[in-house]
Design a protein around this motif. Structure first.
Motif, mmCIF file in Angstrom:
data_model
loop_
_atom_site.group_PDB
_atom_site.id
_atom_site.type_symbol
_atom_site.label_atom_id
_atom_site.label_comp_id
_atom_site.label_asym_id
_atom_site.label_seq_id
_atom_site.Cartn_x
_atom_site.Cartn_y
_atom_site.Cartn_z
ATOM 1 N N MET A 335 30.422 28.160 9.774
ATOM 2 C CA MET A 335 29.892 28.574 8.475
ATOM 3 C C MET A 335 28.375 28.389 8.410
ATOM 4 O O MET A 335 27.847 27.395 8.903
ATOM 5 C CB MET A 335 30.550 27.740 7.372
ATOM 6 N N ARG A 336 27.703 29.340 7.807
ATOM 7 C CA ARG A 336 26.264 29.212 7.582
ATOM 8 C C ARG A 336 26.045 28.236 6.425
ATOM 9 O O ARG A 336 26.418 28.522 5.281
ATOM 10 C CB ARG A 336 25.657 30.576 7.258
ATOM 11 N N ARG A 337 25.441 27.091 6.708
ATOM 12 C CA ARG A 337 25.334 26.030 5.721
ATOM 13 C C ARG A 337 24.049 26.154 4.902
ATOM 14 O O ARG A 337 22.998 26.566 5.409
ATOM 15 C CB ARG A 337 25.380 24.658 6.405
ATOM 16 N N ALA A 338 24.161 25.791 3.622
ATOM 17 C CA ALA A 338 22.996 25.789 2.740
ATOM 18 C C ALA A 338 22.114 24.580 3.058
ATOM 19 O O ALA A 338 22.527 23.643 3.746
ATOM 20 C CB ALA A 338 23.452 25.743 1.288
ATOM 21 N N ARG A 339 20.896 24.616 2.528
ATOM 22 C CA ARG A 339 19.967 23.494 2.655
ATOM 23 C C ARG A 339 19.505 23.078 1.262
ATOM 24 O O ARG A 339 19.987 23.600 0.251
ATOM 25 C CB ARG A 339 18.776 23.893 3.534
ATOM 26 N N GLY A 340 18.559 22.148 1.189
ATOM 27 C CA GLY A 340 18.027 21.722 -0.094
ATOM 28 C C GLY A 340 19.109 21.113 -0.972
ATOM 29 O O GLY A 340 20.072 20.516 -0.482
ATOM 30 N N LEU A 341 18.978 21.286 -2.302
ATOM 31 C CA LEU A 341 19.971 20.736 -3.233
ATOM 32 C C LEU A 341 21.368 21.304 -2.994
ATOM 33 O O LEU A 341 22.349 20.553 -2.967
ATOM 34 C CB LEU A 341 19.534 21.023 -4.681
ATOM 35 N N PRO A 342 21.524 22.634 -2.812
ATOM 36 C CA PRO A 342 22.867 23.162 -2.531
ATOM 37 C C PRO A 342 23.454 22.577 -1.247
ATOM 38 O O PRO A 342 24.656 22.278 -1.186
ATOM 39 C CB PRO A 342 22.634 24.675 -2.398
ATOM 40 N N GLY A 343 22.613 22.404 -0.222
ATOM 41 C CA GLY A 343 23.102 21.827 1.028
ATOM 42 C C GLY A 343 23.537 20.386 0.862
ATOM 43 O O GLY A 343 24.537 19.950 1.457
ATOM 44 N N ARG A 344 22.794 19.628 0.041
ATOM 45 C CA ARG A 344 23.186 18.239 -0.227
ATOM 46 C C ARG A 344 24.564 18.196 -0.881
ATOM 47 O O ARG A 344 25.405 17.375 -0.517
ATOM 48 C CB ARG A 344 22.159 17.571 -1.147
ATOM 49 N N LEU A 345 24.787 19.086 -1.842
ATOM 50 C CA LEU A 345 26.064 19.120 -2.540
ATOM 51 C C LEU A 345 27.203 19.478 -1.585
ATOM 52 O O LEU A 345 28.274 18.853 -1.629
ATOM 53 C CB LEU A 345 25.992 20.127 -3.690
ATOM 54 N N GLU A 346 26.978 20.448 -0.715
ATOM 55 C CA GLU A 346 27.995 20.797 0.289
ATOM 56 C C GLU A 346 28.334 19.586 1.157
ATOM 57 O O GLU A 346 29.506 19.287 1.422
ATOM 58 C CB GLU A 346 27.505 21.947 1.171
ATOM 59 N N GLY A 347 27.287 18.888 1.619
ATOM 60 C CA GLY A 347 27.500 17.720 2.466
ATOM 61 C C GLY A 347 28.250 16.617 1.756
ATOM 62 O O GLY A 347 29.141 15.980 2.340
ATOM 63 N N GLU A 348 27.940 16.390 0.476
ATOM 64 C CA GLU A 348 28.622 15.345 -0.292
ATOM 65 C C GLU A 348 30.105 15.645 -0.449
ATOM 66 O O GLU A 348 30.944 14.739 -0.396
ATOM 67 C CB GLU A 348 27.971 15.209 -1.676
ATOM 68 N N ILE A 349 30.423 16.917 -0.644
ATOM 69 C CA ILE A 349 31.839 17.295 -0.811
ATOM 70 C C ILE A 349 32.613 17.036 0.469
ATOM 71 O O ILE A 349 33.702 16.440 0.451
ATOM 72 C CB ILE A 349 31.945 18.770 -1.256
ATOM 73 N N LEU A 350 32.068 17.452 1.619
ATOM 74 C CA LEU A 350 32.758 17.212 2.888
ATOM 75 C C LEU A 350 32.866 15.718 3.183
ATOM 76 O O LEU A 350 33.921 15.230 3.603
ATOM 77 C CB LEU A 350 32.027 17.919 4.026
ATOM 78 N N GLU A 351 31.771 14.990 2.977
ATOM 79 C CA GLU A 351 31.787 13.548 3.243
ATOM 80 C C GLU A 351 32.789 12.838 2.342
ATOM 81 O O GLU A 351 33.481 11.910 2.764
ATOM 82 C CB GLU A 351 30.387 12.959 3.034
ATOM 83 N N GLY A 352 32.879 13.299 1.085
ATOM 84 C CA GLY A 352 33.838 12.713 0.155
ATOM 85 C C GLY A 352 35.275 12.916 0.584
ATOM 86 O O GLY A 352 36.161 12.131 0.231
ATOM 87 N N GLU A 353 35.510 13.970 1.362
ATOM 88 C CA GLU A 353 36.852 14.247 1.890
ATOM 89 C C GLU A 353 37.069 13.602 3.254
ATOM 90 O O GLU A 353 38.152 13.719 3.832
ATOM 91 C CB GLU A 353 37.064 15.762 1.994
ATOM 92 N N GLY A 354 36.013 12.959 3.789
ATOM 93 C CA GLY A 354 36.130 12.324 5.102
ATOM 94 C C GLY A 354 36.203 13.322 6.240
ATOM 95 O O GLY A 354 36.850 13.063 7.254
ATOM 96 N N LEU A 355 35.518 14.469 6.079
ATOM 97 C CA LEU A 355 35.597 15.542 7.070
ATOM 98 C C LEU A 355 34.207 16.000 7.490
ATOM 99 O O LEU A 355 33.208 15.681 6.852
ATOM 100 C CB LEU A 355 36.369 16.735 6.496
ATOM 101 N N SER A 356 34.162 16.773 8.568
ATOM 102 C CA SER A 356 32.939 17.427 9.025
ATOM 103 C C SER A 356 33.299 18.862 9.400
ATOM 104 O O SER A 356 34.481 19.178 9.613
ATOM 105 C CB SER A 356 32.359 16.698 10.244
ATOM 106 N N PRO A 357 32.299 19.774 9.509
ATOM 107 C CA PRO A 357 32.601 21.160 9.896
ATOM 108 C C PRO A 357 33.347 21.252 11.230
ATOM 109 O O PRO A 357 34.158 22.163 11.435
ATOM 110 C CB PRO A 357 31.221 21.807 9.991
#
Length: 416
Positions: A335-357
């Motif tokens: 997946m093409r990942r976002a950066r900046g604030l949107p990218g931070r939010l994407e990362g927080e959601i995955l980390e909160g689920e204990g997962l990585s791409p």
């Protein structure tokens, strides 16, 4: 947990109160008309029919037509599944040699009309769907409330493009949970949930409950009704191999992939909800966002570009002209990942689920999911609405493929 409780965790975009009411009281209250790609009418190896069905699941209708016409159900092509408790119109293709037999098929609540010769219709061969929906049990304020909600959402760029409850299971909301367990490599836990989750009211739920409590495969095979064919196939496969992983891999590929897609959909819904919660706009691109190109009101999810400090004003002008839309993540290994604030939010959601791409690539090859992007907003085309005395609110609109009418209705009704 039913779908209403499940969806209560996702924020509404509109702040005005909804109209309430009920949909699908009668099949005729929910009419869906498919708009196919014009290319399906090119060629001559297949006969293309318009299928009208009432209270039929698409796959069940296809199998019954195939049985009556004495052809394989895999020889019948269609572009997408349609709601069961509805009146729906969609195109199907059959081998040209089978035209006369299909024309002679007579099934209750199914009508078939030959349209032309064309090509085999594959999943996705459609532009979108037109809807005519009645919302019943609403009061006289429904029209004014609908007008206010629609006006508010037009100012905000559209309706939130949540995946609808159909993606997760209306009665047993477990598909996304099974998908997460598969991503974590817990095939036994995923199998236990798939086979054992129950609500206690439908046929087979008591047998599911006993399996949930005991894990007794032999007893489950004795007690599971025959209509639970995928569950029974998994149990037989486990008995043969002693491996829950192999039991899952023995399921048809579309069934296996449902669980991963459902989990991706849950994370996407969570992203939209978090973005609303944090006050980040859905109709305005931020630096770091990924936007999708729009032509004629149809988003092209494979045509994306990143928003930077140098192009952000240009991109937002495109969004205002309805030539682009902000996208959210369908998580996957490519997946093409976002950066900046949107990218931070994407990362927080995955980390909160204990997962990585990368976890989406560690799946068995058949299930590995590259991911992608999906627009954050729904912009129904030709939206009209009116109050019909004795019936309720009638809404008409067109949606691109893969977008859920129930997510439009959710903002208007505020029922879950």
């Amino acid at each position: 947990m039913d779908y209403r409780e499940f969806f209560s965790r996702f924020r509404y975009l509109s702040e005005r109160p909804g109209i309430g009411g009920r949909i699908k009281v009668f099949p005729e209250d929910f009419v869906v008309v498919e708009e196919p790609l014009p290319q399906i009418f090119e060629g001559g190896k297949h006969a293309v029919f318009l299928l009208k069905k009432r209270n039929w699941e698409t796959m069940a209708a296809v199998k019954e037509i195939a049985k009556r016409a004495e052809i394989r159900h895999s020889d019948i092509g269609f572009a997408g599944t349609k709601d069961r408790h509805a009146v729906t119109y969609q195109y199907i293709s059959v081998p040209a040699r089978a035209r006369e037999k299909v024309e002679g098929v007579q099934i209750r609540d199914i009508e078939l009309r030959f349209v032309s010769y064309g090509k085999f219709i594959k999943l996705g061969y459609l532009v979108g769907n037109r809807f005519r929906i009645i919302v019943r049990d609403v009061n006289g304020e429904a029209f004014e409330r609908t007008r206010e909600i629609v006006g508010e959402l037009r100012e905000k760029g559209g309706f939130p493009n949540y995946f609808g409850y159909q993606r997760f299971g209306e009665r047993r909301v477990t598909n996304h949970l099974i998908g997460k367990l598969l991503l974590q490599g817990d095939f036994e836990g995923a199998a236990r949930l798939f086979l054992g989750a129950h609500e206690g009211e439908m046929e087979g739920d008591e047998a599911r409950r006993r399996f949930w409590e005991t894990g007794d495969v032999d007893r489950a095979l004795e007690e599971f009704p025959n209509f639970l064919r995928y569950e029974r196939a998994m149990l037989h496969r486990y008995k043969e191999t002693g491996s829950w992983k192999r039991a899952f891999l023995g399921l048809p590929l579309p069934i296996m992939r449902i669980f991963i897609h459902s989990y991706q959909s849950y994370l996407f819904n969570l992203y939209i909800s978090r973005r609303i919660e944090e006050g980040l706009p859905l109709n305005e691109a931020l630096v770091g966002d990924i936007v999708v190109q729009v032509k004629g009101g149809i988003p092209y999810r494979d045509r994306t570009y990143r928003v930077t400090e140098t192009n952000v004003d240009f991109v937002n002008e495109k969004i205002r002209k309805n030539q682009a839309m902000v996208s959210g993540p369908l998580f996957g290994f490519a997946m093409r990942r976002a950066r900046g604030l949107p990218g931070r939010l994407e990362g927080e959601i995955l980390e909160g689920e204990g997962l990585s791409p990368e976890d989406f690539k560690r799946l068995p090859k058949q299930m590995a999911e590259p991911g992608g992007r999906r627009e954050l907003l729904i912009r129904p085309l030709g939206l009209t609405y009116g109050y019909v005395p004795g019936q309720g609110m009638c809404l008409r609109f067109f949606l691109p493929k893969g977008v859920y009418a129930t997510s439009v209705l959710r903002e208007i009704m505020k029922d879950h």
